[in-house]
Design a protein around this motif. Structure first.
Motif, PDB file in Angstrom:
ATOM      1  N   VAL A 121      39.181 -40.869  -1.506  1.00 51.97           N
ATOM      2  CA  VAL A 121      38.600 -42.130  -1.524  1.00 51.97           C
ATOM      3  C   VAL A 121      40.410 -42.961  -0.735  1.00 51.97           C
ATOM      4  O   VAL A 121      40.630 -44.139  -0.455  1.00 51.97           O
ATOM      5  CB  VAL A 121      38.255 -42.122  -2.798  1.00 51.97           C
ATOM      6  CG1 VAL A 121      37.943 -44.322  -2.918  1.00 51.97           C
ATOM      7  CG2 VAL A 121      36.843 -41.903  -3.382  1.00 51.97           C
ATOM      8  N   ILE A 122      41.371 -42.322  -1.623  1.00 52.89           N
ATOM      9  CA  ILE A 122      42.087 -42.961  -0.795  1.00 52.89           C
ATOM     10  C   ILE A 122      42.718 -42.727   0.604  1.00 52.89           C
ATOM     11  O   ILE A 122      42.947 -44.137   1.092  1.00 52.89           O
ATOM     12  CB  ILE A 122      43.357 -42.312  -2.214  1.00 52.89           C
ATOM     13  CG1 ILE A 122      43.354 -42.798  -3.436  1.00 52.89           C
ATOM     14  CG2 ILE A 122      44.947 -43.245  -1.323  1.00 52.89           C
ATOM     15  CD1 ILE A 122      42.906 -44.233  -4.145  1.00 52.89           C
ATOM     16  N   ALA A 123      42.306 -41.764   1.200  1.00 53.45           N
ATOM     17  CA  ALA A 123      41.932 -41.703   2.426  1.00 53.45           C
ATOM     18  C   ALA A 123      42.229 -42.466   3.429  1.00 53.45           C
ATOM     19  O   ALA A 123      42.433 -42.950   4.269  1.00 53.45           O
ATOM     20  CB  ALA A 123      42.319 -40.345   2.933  1.00 53.45           C
ATOM     21  N   GLU A 124      39.911 -43.494   2.411  1.00 54.72           N
ATOM     22  CA  GLU A 124      39.390 -44.040   3.335  1.00 54.72           C
ATOM     23  C   GLU A 124      40.552 -44.765   3.156  1.00 54.72           C
ATOM     24  O   GLU A 124      40.247 -47.023   4.349  1.00 54.72           O
ATOM     25  CB  GLU A 124      38.087 -44.306   3.210  1.00 54.72           C
ATOM     26  CG  GLU A 124      37.308 -42.852   3.179  1.00 54.72           C
ATOM     27  CD  GLU A 124      36.487 -43.245   2.306  1.00 54.72           C
ATOM     28  OE1 GLU A 124      35.773 -44.077   1.657  1.00 54.72           O
ATOM     29  OE2 GLU A 124      35.527 -41.712   2.869  1.00 54.72           O
ATOM     30  N   MET A 125      40.898 -45.703   2.095  1.00 55.80           N
ATOM     31  CA  MET A 125      41.475 -47.241   2.119  1.00 55.80           C
ATOM     32  C   MET A 125      42.900 -47.205   2.839  1.00 55.80           C
ATOM     33  O   MET A 125      43.228 -47.876   3.190  1.00 55.80           O
ATOM     34  CB  MET A 125      42.902 -47.213   0.613  1.00 55.80           C
ATOM     35  CG  MET A 125      43.128 -48.332  -0.028  1.00 55.80           C
ATOM     36  SD  MET A 125      43.916 -48.364  -1.283  1.00 55.80           S
ATOM     37  CE  MET A 125      45.178 -47.214  -0.538  1.00 55.80           C
ATOM     38  N   ILE A 126      43.298 -46.174   2.793  1.00 56.87           N
ATOM     39  CA  ILE A 126      45.001 -46.087   3.522  1.00 56.87           C
ATOM     40  C   ILE A 126      44.778 -46.223   5.331  1.00 56.87           C
ATOM     41  O   ILE A 126      44.752 -47.060   5.505  1.00 56.87           O
ATOM     42  CB  ILE A 126      45.987 -44.574   3.414  1.00 56.87           C
ATOM     43  CG1 ILE A 126      46.104 -44.622   2.210  1.00 56.87           C
ATOM     44  CG2 ILE A 126      46.681 -44.437   5.080  1.00 56.87           C
ATOM     45  CD1 ILE A 126      47.013 -46.035   1.895  1.00 56.87           C
ATOM     46  N   GLU A 127      43.333 -45.658   5.680  1.00 54.47           N
ATOM     47  CA  GLU A 127      42.824 -45.551   7.018  1.00 54.47           C
ATOM     48  C   GLU A 127      42.312 -47.244   7.171  1.00 54.47           C
ATOM     49  O   GLU A 127      42.526 -47.563   8.303  1.00 54.47           O
ATOM     50  CB  GLU A 127      41.886 -44.244   7.146  1.00 54.47           C
ATOM     51  CG  GLU A 127      42.450 -43.067   7.137  1.00 54.47           C
ATOM     52  CD  GLU A 127      41.501 -41.905   7.589  1.00 54.47           C
ATOM     53  OE1 GLU A 127      40.792 -42.146   7.753  1.00 54.47           O
ATOM     54  OE2 GLU A 127      42.641 -40.832   8.154  1.00 54.47           O
ATOM     55  N   GLY A 128      41.730 -48.064   5.868  1.00 46.94           N
ATOM     56  CA  GLY A 128      41.470 -49.244   6.153  1.00 46.94           C
ATOM     57  C   GLY A 128      42.692 -50.162   6.679  1.00 46.94           C
ATOM     58  O   GLY A 128      42.034 -51.117   7.158  1.00 46.94           O
ATOM     59  N   LEU A 129      43.773 -49.754   5.502  1.00 49.97           N
ATOM     60  CA  LEU A 129      44.627 -50.848   6.132  1.00 49.97           C
ATOM     61  C   LEU A 129      45.434 -50.302   7.054  1.00 49.97           C
ATOM     62  O   LEU A 129      46.492 -51.449   7.622  1.00 49.97           O
ATOM     63  CB  LEU A 129      45.494 -50.325   4.916  1.00 49.97           C
ATOM     64  CG  LEU A 129      44.706 -51.053   3.455  1.00 49.97           C
ATOM     65  CD1 LEU A 129      45.587 -51.121   2.412  1.00 49.97           C
ATOM     66  CD2 LEU A 129      44.771 -52.802   3.413  1.00 49.97           C
ATOM     67  N   GLY A 130      45.347 -49.618   8.182  1.00 49.63           N
ATOM     68  CA  GLY A 130      45.936 -49.427   9.515  1.00 49.63           C
ATOM     69  C   GLY A 130      46.332 -48.233   9.220  1.00 49.63           C
ATOM     70  O   GLY A 130      47.320 -47.907  10.398  1.00 49.63           O
ATOM     71  N   GLY A 131      46.685 -47.035   8.309  1.00 55.69           N
ATOM     72  CA  GLY A 131      47.780 -46.594   8.131  1.00 55.69           C
ATOM     73  C   GLY A 131      46.807 -45.046   8.963  1.00 55.69           C
ATOM     74  O   GLY A 131      45.777 -45.360   9.518  1.00 55.69           O
ATOM     75  N   ARG A 132      47.374 -43.957   8.725  1.00 52.14           N
ATOM     76  CA  ARG A 132      47.026 -43.092   9.412  1.00 52.14           C
ATOM     77  C   ARG A 132      47.523 -41.813   8.649  1.00 52.14           C
ATOM     78  O   ARG A 132      48.142 -42.097   7.229  1.00 52.14           O
ATOM     79  CB  ARG A 132      48.136 -42.188  10.603  1.00 52.14           C
ATOM     80  CG  ARG A 132      47.533 -42.852  11.889  1.00 52.14           C
ATOM     81  CD  ARG A 132      47.739 -42.976  13.000  1.00 52.14           C
ATOM     82  NE  ARG A 132      49.391 -43.186  13.334  1.00 52.14           N
ATOM     83  CZ  ARG A 132      50.159 -44.086  13.841  1.00 52.14           C
ATOM     84  NH1 ARG A 132      49.935 -45.123  14.176  1.00 52.14           N
ATOM     85  NH2 ARG A 132      51.669 -43.589  13.699  1.00 52.14           N
ATOM     86  N   CYS A 133      46.095 -40.373   8.488  1.00 56.42           N
ATOM     87  CA  CYS A 133      46.448 -39.530   7.623  1.00 56.42           C
ATOM     88  C   CYS A 133      46.372 -38.191   7.334  1.00 56.42           C
ATOM     89  O   CYS A 133      45.058 -37.905   8.771  1.00 56.42           O
ATOM     90  CB  CYS A 133      45.278 -40.303   6.136  1.00 56.42           C
ATOM     91  SG  CYS A 133      44.909 -41.507   5.234  1.00 56.42           S
ATOM     92  N   GLU A 134      46.909 -37.617   7.505  1.00 55.62           N
ATOM     93  CA  GLU A 134      46.713 -35.986   8.428  1.00 55.62           C
ATOM     94  C   GLU A 134      46.789 -35.247   7.030  1.00 55.62           C
ATOM     95  O   GLU A 134      47.792 -35.087   5.744  1.00 55.62           O
ATOM     96  CB  GLU A 134      47.895 -35.612   9.283  1.00 55.62           C
ATOM     97  CG  GLU A 134      48.110 -34.561   9.427  1.00 55.62           C
ATOM     98  CD  GLU A 134      49.118 -33.997  10.343  1.00 55.62           C
ATOM     99  OE1 GLU A 134      49.301 -32.880  10.611  1.00 55.62           O
ATOM    100  OE2 GLU A 134      50.129 -34.758  11.043  1.00 55.62           O
TER     101      GLU A 134
END
Length: 170
Positions: A121-134
């Motif tokens: 859920v937090i990963a989706e939020m981060i990506e929605g704000l323009g961040g990248r998750c690995e």
């Protein structure tokens, strides 16, 4: 018949083999198991060692545990499933850090990136704000809270019964 359990007398921050003494053994622990007041750990060699401190302590990778036997056991931070967060620029990374802090999520700050425990859920939020998750498997050592103090003596209250024995296997 159970083997005797050695008591941890003190914690030597960032102990070094040959300087603070030779390593007799090691104990591999995840972040939660490195934050305790009372716990029986099982070393890599299969021995029981008892942590029994007046307050919860935060053990870090490389710390030495001085035992009542005179031996020194090395703390190793065990890899955990984490999300490594990056951003195309520092202003966005700071904004993402604010969002994580606003949600009181334990966060490890690594300069140009951050790590949190795996949470889709937090990963989706981060990506929605323009961040990248690995997704990474790495030791987790998040920042302490503002009211926890600084340095090696930080401690927390886990709300649990501090008179029970918990067991961790390394």
């Amino acid at each position: 018949m159970n083997a005797p359990v050695n008591r941890i007398l003190s914690i030597i921050p960032q102990a070094r083999d040959g300087v603070d003494g030779p390593w007799a053994d090691s104990v591999r622990l995840d972040h939660d198991l490195r934050n305790r007041r009372r716990m029986v750990y099982t070393t890599q060699g299969g021995r029981g060692i008892l942590l029994d401190m007046p307050r919860a302590v935060h053990l870090r990778d490389g710390d030495g545990l001085a035992l009542d036997s005179g031996e020194l056991v090395r703390v190793e931070a065990a890899p955990e499933p984490l999300i490594e967060i990056t951003a195309p620029d520092m202003p966005l990374l700071l904004r993402l850090a604010w969002h994580l802090g606003n949600r009181h999520l334990p966060t490890q700050l690594l300069g140009d990136r951050m790590r949190i425990r795996h949470d889709h859920v937090i990963a989706e939020m981060i990506e929605g704000l323009g961040g990248r998750c690995e997704h990474v498997l790495a030791p987790f050592d998040p920042e302490g809270g503002a009211y926890e103090g600084v340095g090696h003596g930080r401690h927390h209250h886990d709300g649990g019964d501090h008179h029970r024995h918990e067991h961790a296997h390394g």
